[in-house]
Design a protein around this motif. Structure first.
Motif, PDB file in Angstrom:
ATOM      1  N   PRO A 162      -9.308  -1.436  17.711  1.00  0.00           N
ATOM      2  CA  PRO A 162      -9.291   0.055  17.744  1.00  0.00           C
ATOM      3  C   PRO A 162      -8.664   0.070  16.630  1.00  0.00           C
ATOM      4  CG  PRO A 162      -7.191  -1.120  19.236  1.00  0.00           C
ATOM      5  CD  PRO A 162      -8.286  -2.479  18.511  1.00  0.00           C
ATOM      6  N   ALA A 163      -9.946   1.663  16.463  1.00  0.00           N
ATOM      7  CA  ALA A 163      -8.626   2.718  15.182  1.00  0.00           C
ATOM      8  C   ALA A 163      -6.820   2.772  15.348  1.00  0.00           C
ATOM      9  CB  ALA A 163      -9.679   3.662  15.163  1.00  0.00           C
ATOM     10  N   LYS A 164      -6.528   2.619  14.584  1.00  0.00           N
ATOM     11  CA  LYS A 164      -4.716   3.204  14.044  1.00  0.00           C
ATOM     12  C   LYS A 164      -5.027   4.186  14.771  1.00  0.00           C
ATOM     13  CE  LYS A 164      -3.370  -0.912  11.090  1.00  0.00           C
ATOM     14  NZ  LYS A 164      -2.965  -0.743  10.239  1.00  0.00           N
ATOM     15  N   ARG A 165      -4.228   4.883  15.361  1.00  0.00           N
ATOM     16  CA  ARG A 165      -3.479   6.397  15.472  1.00  0.00           C
ATOM     17  C   ARG A 165      -2.573   6.858  14.526  1.00  0.00           C
ATOM     18  NH1 ARG A 165      -4.156   7.622  21.749  1.00  0.00           N
ATOM     19  NH2 ARG A 165      -4.992   9.453  20.699  1.00  0.00           N
ATOM     20  N   SER A 166      -2.721   8.422  14.430  1.00  0.00           N
ATOM     21  CA  SER A 166      -1.927   8.535  13.096  1.00  0.00           C
ATOM     22  C   SER A 166      -0.284   8.292  14.650  1.00  0.00           C
ATOM     23  CB  SER A 166      -2.139   9.310  13.033  1.00  0.00           C
ATOM     24  OG  SER A 166      -1.900  10.406  14.172  1.00  0.00           O
ATOM     25  N   ALA A 167       0.603   8.692  13.288  1.00  0.00           N
ATOM     26  CA  ALA A 167       2.408   8.773  13.590  1.00  0.00           C
ATOM     27  C   ALA A 167       2.051  10.784  14.529  1.00  0.00           C
ATOM     28  CB  ALA A 167       2.497   8.346  12.893  1.00  0.00           C
ATOM     29  N   ILE A 168       3.162  10.858  14.659  1.00  0.00           N
ATOM     30  CA  ILE A 168       3.948  11.897  14.870  1.00  0.00           C
ATOM     31  C   ILE A 168       5.530  11.684  14.519  1.00  0.00           C
ATOM     32  CG2 ILE A 168       3.418  11.402  17.929  1.00  0.00           C
ATOM     33  CD1 ILE A 168       3.126  13.743  18.351  1.00  0.00           C
ATOM     34  N   SER A 189       0.538  -1.006   0.293  1.00  0.00           N
ATOM     35  CA  SER A 189      -0.362   0.201  -0.097  1.00  0.00           C
ATOM     36  C   SER A 189       0.749   0.871   0.119  1.00  0.00           C
ATOM     37  CB  SER A 189      -1.060  -0.116   1.199  1.00  0.00           C
ATOM     38  OG  SER A 189       0.112  -0.215   2.468  1.00  0.00           O
ATOM     39  N   GLY A 190       1.858   1.288   0.480  1.00  0.00           N
ATOM     40  CA  GLY A 190       2.984   2.344   0.413  1.00  0.00           C
ATOM     41  C   GLY A 190       2.800   3.263   1.832  1.00  0.00           C
ATOM     42  N   GLU A 191       1.899   2.828   2.919  1.00  0.00           N
ATOM     43  CA  GLU A 191       1.444   3.429   3.912  1.00  0.00           C
ATOM     44  C   GLU A 191       3.097   3.477   4.885  1.00  0.00           C
ATOM     45  OE1 GLU A 191      -1.650   2.674   7.386  1.00  0.00           O
ATOM     46  OE2 GLU A 191      -1.523   0.847   6.371  1.00  0.00           O
ATOM     47  N   PHE A 192       2.530   4.111   5.392  1.00  0.00           N
ATOM     48  CA  PHE A 192       3.247   4.444   6.346  1.00  0.00           C
ATOM     49  C   PHE A 192       3.997   4.241   7.644  1.00  0.00           C
ATOM     50  CE2 PHE A 192       5.811   6.629   9.972  1.00  0.00           C
ATOM     51  CZ  PHE A 192       6.611   7.781  10.099  1.00  0.00           C
ATOM     52  N   ILE A 193       5.041   3.488   8.174  1.00  0.00           N
ATOM     53  CA  ILE A 193       4.828   2.468   9.291  1.00  0.00           C
ATOM     54  C   ILE A 193       6.290   3.487  10.291  1.00  0.00           C
ATOM     55  CG2 ILE A 193       5.635  -0.099  10.278  1.00  0.00           C
ATOM     56  CD1 ILE A 193       5.417  -1.032   7.300  1.00  0.00           C
ATOM     57  N   SER A 194       7.364   3.106  10.225  1.00  0.00           N
ATOM     58  CA  SER A 194       7.924   4.517  10.565  1.00  0.00           C
ATOM     59  C   SER A 194       8.815   4.830  10.452  1.00  0.00           C
ATOM     60  CB  SER A 194       8.671   2.720  12.022  1.00  0.00           C
ATOM     61  OG  SER A 194       9.730   2.070  11.381  1.00  0.00           O
ATOM     62  N   GLY A 195       9.642   6.081  10.995  1.00  0.00           N
ATOM     63  CA  GLY A 195      10.760   6.438  10.204  1.00  0.00           C
ATOM     64  C   GLY A 195      11.337   7.169  11.327  1.00  0.00           C
ATOM     65  N   PHE A 196      12.743   8.309  10.888  1.00  0.00           N
ATOM     66  CA  PHE A 196      13.538   8.987  11.570  1.00  0.00           C
ATOM     67  C   PHE A 196      14.233   9.491  10.840  1.00  0.00           C
ATOM     68  CE2 PHE A 196      15.561   4.977  11.907  1.00  0.00           C
ATOM     69  CZ  PHE A 196      16.965   5.224  11.151  1.00  0.00           C
ATOM     70  N   ASP A 247       2.634   9.801  23.843  1.00  0.00           N
ATOM     71  CA  ASP A 247       0.837   9.979  23.826  1.00  0.00           C
ATOM     72  C   ASP A 247       0.536  11.278  23.480  1.00  0.00           C
ATOM     73  OD1 ASP A 247       1.983  11.942  25.803  1.00  0.00           O
ATOM     74  OD2 ASP A 247       1.642  10.643  27.821  1.00  0.00           O
ATOM     75  N   GLU A 248      -0.952  11.553  24.182  1.00  0.00           N
ATOM     76  CA  GLU A 248      -1.093  13.667  23.574  1.00  0.00           C
ATOM     77  C   GLU A 248      -0.928  14.115  24.022  1.00  0.00           C
ATOM     78  OE1 GLU A 248      -3.200  13.631  20.763  1.00  0.00           O
ATOM     79  OE2 GLU A 248      -4.162  11.491  20.767  1.00  0.00           O
ATOM     80  N   SER A 249      -0.340  14.293  24.803  1.00  0.00           N
ATOM     81  CA  SER A 249       0.820  15.563  25.851  1.00  0.00           C
ATOM     82  C   SER A 249       1.537  16.002  24.878  1.00  0.00           C
ATOM     83  CB  SER A 249       1.088  14.690  26.783  1.00  0.00           C
ATOM     84  OG  SER A 249       2.120  14.257  27.097  1.00  0.00           O
ATOM     85  N   ILE A 250       2.504  14.960  23.655  1.00  0.00           N
ATOM     86  CA  ILE A 250       3.423  15.595  22.656  1.00  0.00           C
ATOM     87  C   ILE A 250       3.131  16.083  21.830  1.00  0.00           C
ATOM     88  CG2 ILE A 250       5.189  14.747  22.279  1.00  0.00           C
ATOM     89  CD1 ILE A 250       4.966  12.293  23.435  1.00  0.00           C
ATOM     90  N   MET A 263       1.070   6.589  18.195  1.00  0.00           N
ATOM     91  CA  MET A 263       0.765   6.469  19.666  1.00  0.00           C
ATOM     92  C   MET A 263       0.898   5.644  20.476  1.00  0.00           C
ATOM     93  SD  MET A 263      -0.255   9.499  20.354  1.00  0.00           S
ATOM     94  CE  MET A 263      -0.349  11.076  19.044  1.00  0.00           C
ATOM     95  N   GLY A 264       1.055   5.304  21.332  1.00  0.00           N
ATOM     96  CA  GLY A 264       1.634   4.388  22.475  1.00  0.00           C
ATOM     97  C   GLY A 264       3.304   4.266  22.566  1.00  0.00           C
ATOM     98  N   GLN A 265       3.799   4.256  21.412  1.00  0.00           N
ATOM     99  CA  GLN A 265       4.916   3.978  21.295  1.00  0.00           C
ATOM    100  C   GLN A 265       5.965   3.676  22.615  1.00  0.00           C
ATOM    101  OE1 GLN A 265       6.687   2.174  18.599  1.00  0.00           O
ATOM    102  NE2 GLN A 265       7.751   1.797  20.265  1.00  0.00           N
ATOM    103  N   LYS A 266       6.578   3.131  22.871  1.00  0.00           N
ATOM    104  CA  LYS A 266       7.563   3.108  24.307  1.00  0.00           C
ATOM    105  C   LYS A 266       9.871   3.235  24.040  1.00  0.00           C
ATOM    106  CE  LYS A 266       4.482   1.628  27.426  1.00  0.00           C
ATOM    107  NZ  LYS A 266       4.326   0.034  28.116  1.00  0.00           N
TER     108      LYS A 266
END
Length: 212
Positions: A126-132, A61-68, A187-190, A168-171
């Motif tokens: 649960p619905a997937k939450r977007s990356a930040i 799909s080309g959907e983003f999974i992770s990055g840096f 989390d949402e505070s970031i 979201m939720g990544q430790k």
């Protein structure tokens, strides 16, 4: 003596994997193939004085999974699942050289196999939450190794800033005498593109955990 040294060299590379070198032309991207294993761990080492973007996307799909962002002369370990494609993206006007080693990621095989019961299958997912995107900074004179499970194990260079896209939720964990401790959880505070100063945050966490 030469025979012993040669044997040691062969065993060393067999254990560590073979390091390859790839050149990413200016304003272009290249893919690193990891098809040899279902789940791979790739060690990257930037050999240039310019930073480069690293992304893992879904092959289909080309959907983003992770990055840096991998900083100049920086290194990191990246996890790539079976459906993932590892990409190196050069947004600079100079060719960037990156060394890499692909190995099997045994972390998943050591973990407990997931066995879904009928009730669990029927549960709404649960619905997937977007990356930040955030920036991890190191304002100290020492390198800081971090552990971001299933994403990468970056090594923050002294006085550096690295961009990373996390779900979201990544430790994120830091290490102390071989043991890892939770540094923070996304989390949402970031806020998006927030800078998180890692060296001072680690000092704070060590005090909270009684490690100093």
């Amino acid at each position: 003596m030469r025979i012993i040294l040669s044997l040691f060299t062969i065993l060393f590379f067999a254990a560590c994997g073979t390091t390859s070198m790839i050149q990413v032309p200016a304003n272009q991207s290249v893919d690193i193939e990891t098809n040899e294993y279902k789940n791979s761990k790739v060690k990257l080492r930037n050999r240039s004085a310019k930073g480069i973007d690293v992304k893992v996307v879904d092959k289909n799909s080309g959907e983003f999974i992770s990055g840096f962002g991998l900083g100049a002369v920086g290194s990191a370990h990246v996890s790539v699942a079976e459906n993932g494609q590892l990409k190196l993206i050069n947004t600079t006007d100079k060719t960037i050289k990156v060394g890499y080693t692909v190995k099997e990621n045994t972390y998943r095989s050591k973990s407990k196999k997931a066995t879904a019961t009928k009730k669990e299958i029927e549960k709404p997912q649960p619905a997937k939450r977007s990356a930040i995107q955030i920036y991890l900074t190191n304002e100290s004179a020492n390198s800081i190794p971090l552990v971001i499970p299933s994403v990468m194990n970056p090594n923050l260079s002294p006085f550096s800033k690295s961009g990373v896209d996390l779900r979201m939720g990544q430790k994120i964990f830091f290490k102390k005498k071989g043991k890892k401790y939770l540094l923070f959880e996304v989390d949402e505070s970031i806020k998006a593109e927030q800078k998180i100063e890692v060296s001072s945050l680690i000092k704070k966490r060590k005090k909270e955990l009684g490690l100093e």
